[in-house]
Design a protein around this motif. Structure first.
Motif, short mmCIF file in Angstrom:
data_model
loop_
_atom_site.label_atom_id
_atom_site.label_comp_id
_atom_site.label_asym_id
_atom_site.label_seq_id
_atom_site.Cartn_x
_atom_site.Cartn_y
_atom_site.Cartn_z
N LYS A 288 0.85 -1.19 0.00
CA LYS A 288 0.00 0.00 0.00
C LYS A 288 0.88 1.24 0.00
N GLU B 65 2.33 4.73 0.69
CA GLU B 65 2.15 5.76 1.71
C GLU B 65 2.28 7.15 1.09
N VAL C 226 -2.18 3.05 -9.02
CA VAL C 226 -1.56 2.23 -7.99
C VAL C 226 -0.98 0.95 -8.59
N GLU D 34 2.90 -0.36 -8.66
CA GLU D 34 3.29 -1.70 -8.24
C GLU D 34 4.16 -2.38 -9.30
N ILE E 103 -5.46 -4.61 -2.66
CA ILE E 103 -4.27 -4.79 -1.83
C ILE E 103 -4.29 -6.21 -1.28
#
Length: 135
Positions: free
Chosen positions: A13, A15, A36, A40, A96
């Motif tokens: 995840k 930050e 996101v 990744e 996630i």
């Protein structure tokens, strides 16, 4: 008919959700979006050094899909760096997934767990041997 987008597995995840060039006021910046799942893919391929096949397995997508996600991510980051743009990390079709990360020392056999997103350990915490394998 278009195929539905499969939810990509993300093992870390973020930050940090916003990056900007130093010394340029926010009002003067153009912004680009990095999803996101693109972040990744960058983490797996460029930070951890995984192949497209290994990255695709971890994200639960094909090797080719992983390659397309990574190509898009690199294009966004390159645009931001070359043209002085801010990067907003948000969105995408992902979930996630916190995976257990257990490593074993090849020398002494010691087993330990590492938190997700920290990368591969540099060596065994007991004997400092750099030969470790993920279980």
């Amino acid at each position: 008919m278009v195929r539905p987008v499969i939810s990509r597995k993300v093992g870390y995840k973020p930050e940090v959700s916003y990056l900007k060039p130093r010394g340029i006021p926010m009002l003067d910046l153009t912004e680009v979006s990095l999803t996101v799942d693109e972040r990744e893919a960058l983490r797996l391929a460029d930070l951890q050094g995984l192949s497209h096949e290994e990255g695709g397995e971890l994200m639960a997508v094909s090797r080719a899909t992983f390659g397309r996600i990574l190509r898009n991510a690199r294009k966004v980051v390159a645009d931001a760096i070359i043209n002085g743009k801010a990067i907003k990390i948000e969105g995408g079709n992902y979930e996630i997934v916190i995976r257990e990360r257990i490593f074993v020392c090849d020398s002494c056999g010691y087993e330990w767990e590492e938190p997700p997103g920290t990368g591969r350990p540099k060596g065994c915490p007991v004997c400092s041997n750099d030969g470790v394998t993920r279980k």
